[in-house]
Design a protein around this motif. Structure first.
Motif, mmCIF file in Angstrom:
data_model
loop_
_atom_site.group_PDB
_atom_site.id
_atom_site.type_symbol
_atom_site.label_atom_id
_atom_site.label_comp_id
_atom_site.label_asym_id
_atom_site.label_seq_id
_atom_site.Cartn_x
_atom_site.Cartn_y
_atom_site.Cartn_z
ATOM 1 N N ILE A 13 0.825 -1.211 0.000
ATOM 2 C CA ILE A 13 0.000 0.000 0.000
ATOM 3 C C ILE A 13 0.862 1.266 0.000
ATOM 4 C CG2 ILE A 13 -1.803 1.287 1.231
ATOM 5 C CD1 ILE A 13 -2.813 -1.418 2.230
ATOM 6 N N VAL A 14 0.471 2.184 -0.878
ATOM 7 C CA VAL A 14 1.074 3.512 -0.937
ATOM 8 C C VAL A 14 -0.075 4.522 -0.992
ATOM 9 C CG1 VAL A 14 3.238 2.836 -2.067
ATOM 10 C CG2 VAL A 14 1.221 3.303 -3.457
ATOM 11 N N LEU A 57 2.741 10.013 9.191
ATOM 12 C CA LEU A 57 3.852 9.414 8.434
ATOM 13 C C LEU A 57 4.466 8.260 9.212
ATOM 14 C CD1 LEU A 57 5.711 12.522 6.929
ATOM 15 C CD2 LEU A 57 4.583 10.688 5.645
ATOM 16 N N ARG A 58 4.689 8.472 10.518
ATOM 17 C CA ARG A 58 5.241 7.403 11.366
ATOM 18 C C ARG A 58 4.308 6.204 11.372
ATOM 19 N NH1 ARG A 58 10.466 7.727 11.767
ATOM 20 N NH2 ARG A 58 10.893 9.940 11.623
ATOM 21 N N MET A 63 2.796 0.723 9.693
ATOM 22 C CA MET A 63 1.789 -0.161 9.098
ATOM 23 C C MET A 63 2.283 -0.804 7.817
ATOM 24 S SD MET A 63 -1.411 2.347 9.823
ATOM 25 C CE MET A 63 -2.579 1.581 8.716
ATOM 26 N N GLY A 64 3.514 -0.546 7.462
ATOM 27 C CA GLY A 64 4.103 -1.223 6.314
ATOM 28 C C GLY A 64 3.877 -0.556 4.969
ATOM 29 N N LEU A 65 3.305 0.660 4.960
ATOM 30 C CA LEU A 65 3.229 1.381 3.693
ATOM 31 C C LEU A 65 4.663 1.677 3.249
ATOM 32 C CD1 LEU A 65 0.330 1.923 5.000
ATOM 33 C CD2 LEU A 65 0.263 3.914 3.498
ATOM 34 N N VAL A 66 4.892 1.720 1.949
ATOM 35 C CA VAL A 66 6.279 1.909 1.504
ATOM 36 C C VAL A 66 6.539 3.301 0.925
ATOM 37 C CG1 VAL A 66 6.631 -0.549 1.103
ATOM 38 C CG2 VAL A 66 5.866 0.912 -0.789
ATOM 39 N N THR A 97 7.400 13.487 -2.047
ATOM 40 C CA THR A 97 7.416 12.026 -1.991
ATOM 41 C C THR A 97 8.247 11.573 -0.787
ATOM 42 O OG1 THR A 97 7.311 11.916 -4.408
ATOM 43 C CG2 THR A 97 8.044 9.928 -3.276
ATOM 44 N N VAL A 98 7.670 10.674 0.004
ATOM 45 C CA VAL A 98 8.395 10.143 1.158
ATOM 46 C C VAL A 98 8.468 8.630 1.010
ATOM 47 C CG1 VAL A 98 8.458 9.952 3.681
ATOM 48 C CG2 VAL A 98 7.488 12.004 2.617
ATOM 49 N N SER A 99 9.681 8.094 1.058
ATOM 50 C CA SER A 99 9.807 6.639 1.018
ATOM 51 C C SER A 99 10.046 6.136 2.436
ATOM 52 C CB SER A 99 10.954 6.223 0.099
ATOM 53 O OG SER A 99 12.193 6.420 0.757
ATOM 54 N N MET A 100 9.547 4.956 2.723
ATOM 55 C CA MET A 100 9.670 4.383 4.059
ATOM 56 C C MET A 100 10.301 3.020 3.947
ATOM 57 S SD MET A 100 5.910 5.466 4.424
ATOM 58 C CE MET A 100 5.416 7.081 4.962
ATOM 59 N N GLU A 101 11.480 2.915 4.493
ATOM 60 C CA GLU A 101 12.173 1.644 4.406
ATOM 61 C C GLU A 101 12.781 1.354 5.762
ATOM 62 O OE1 GLU A 101 15.591 -0.078 1.558
ATOM 63 O OE2 GLU A 101 14.615 1.749 0.830
ATOM 64 N N LYS A 102 12.464 0.220 6.334
ATOM 65 C CA LYS A 102 12.963 -0.168 7.658
ATOM 66 C C LYS A 102 12.789 0.965 8.673
ATOM 67 C CE LYS A 102 16.329 -3.337 5.652
ATOM 68 N NZ LYS A 102 17.508 -3.142 4.824
#
Ligand code: ATR
Length: 252
Positions: A13-14, A57-58, A63-66, A97-102
């Motif tokens: 999900i994005v 955002l946190r 919740m695993g959105l990327v 654009t914000v990417s979320m990784e680990k």
């Protein structure tokens, strides 16, 4: 529609955060792309108020959105809610654009890249060595003016109703090789410089409403000019109509 039939436990999900958000075209575009690429991804729109941006955002990250796109009013605010900001996004003054990784949030700006690509595709024009007149010094005007300087424009002129808003743009461009000029957004001031520009960009919000007018007449434009409007709805603003009637090449 078919995208949503495939949502299951492994769907990635994005989405996009904004306030307001109901009019966004982003889910339609991205979900169509995911469907065409047969990706098990879904793109959703979320109304997030400015004071909740950091928490949202946190939460999305947990919740695993990327990835999340940010639109008004978050693009600019987001600069301090993110772990790492790409240098160009900082210079352009906005993160879209914000990417979320680990659990790590990284902020990017794809608007500048998109603008350069649009001008290339619509006008076959490369910004390097060109003289650009940007109308507007808000979020969009800042991003476009600075991106043109970063991409080697010979000269950038920014015209805005409120002169003081041009200062941060001037500061950013002073660090580049591009010549810079600030102007009041008025027909008589524009008249003095328009003969020395290749590309005019409307980055004000004037044109969104039906009877909006920047007050720039057809006499200011000529066939050698390219006129680009960041407003794409309505499809033809008064500015584009007037510029086109004078023979200028127009796009949005
Ligand atoms: P965005 O993020 O879309 O750039 P913004 O930051 O609110 O939105 O900026 C809006 C831009 O449109 C500004 O350049 C604004 O000029 P001011 O800085 O003087 O406010 C411009 N704008 C909005 N309404 C305008 C109007 N009626 N006449 C001229 N410029 C206008």
């Amino acid at each position: 529609v078919s995208t949503f039939m495939h949502i299951n436990g492994s769907t990635t999900i994005v989405g996009i955060f904004g306030a307001p958000i109901t009019h966004t075209a982003s889910p339609a575009m991205h979900n169509a792309a995911f469907a065409a690429l047969e990706m098990n991804w879904a793109y959703l729109a979320f109304h997030v108020d400015p004071q909740n941006l950091r928490t949202a955002l946190r939460g999305a990250s947990h919740m695993g959105l990327v990835g999340i796109n940010l639109t008004i009013p978050h693009k600019i605010l987001a600069l301090d809610g993110i772990d790492e900001i790409e240098p160009e996004a900082r210079k352009l003054g906005a993160v879209n654009t914000v990417s979320m990784e680990k659990g790590k949030l990284r902020g990017y700006n794809t608007d500048g890249y998109g603008f350069i690509k649009a001008v290339k595709e619509d006008f076959n024009l490369s910004i390097k060595g060109k003289r650009v007149l940007v109308l507007g010094a808000g979020g969009a005007g800042h991003g476009i003016a600075v991106k043109c300087a970063l991409d080697g424009a010979a000269k950038v002129i920014v015209a805005n109703r409120t002169l003081a808003r041009i200062e941060p743009i001037a500061r950013e461009i002073s660090g580049t090789k591009t010549e810079f000029l600030a102007l009041k957004l008025a027909a008589e001031d524009i008249r003095k410089v328009i003969h020395e520009v290749d590309l005019v960009v409307n980055a004000t919000s004037v044109g969104l409403e039906e009877h909006d007018s920047l007050g720039l007449g057809a006499d200011l434009f000529s066939p050698r000019l390219h006129v680009y409007d960041t407003i794409y709805r309505p499809a033809e603003t008064e500015l584009l109509r007037v510029a086109e009637s004078a023979g200028a090449k127009v796009a949005n």
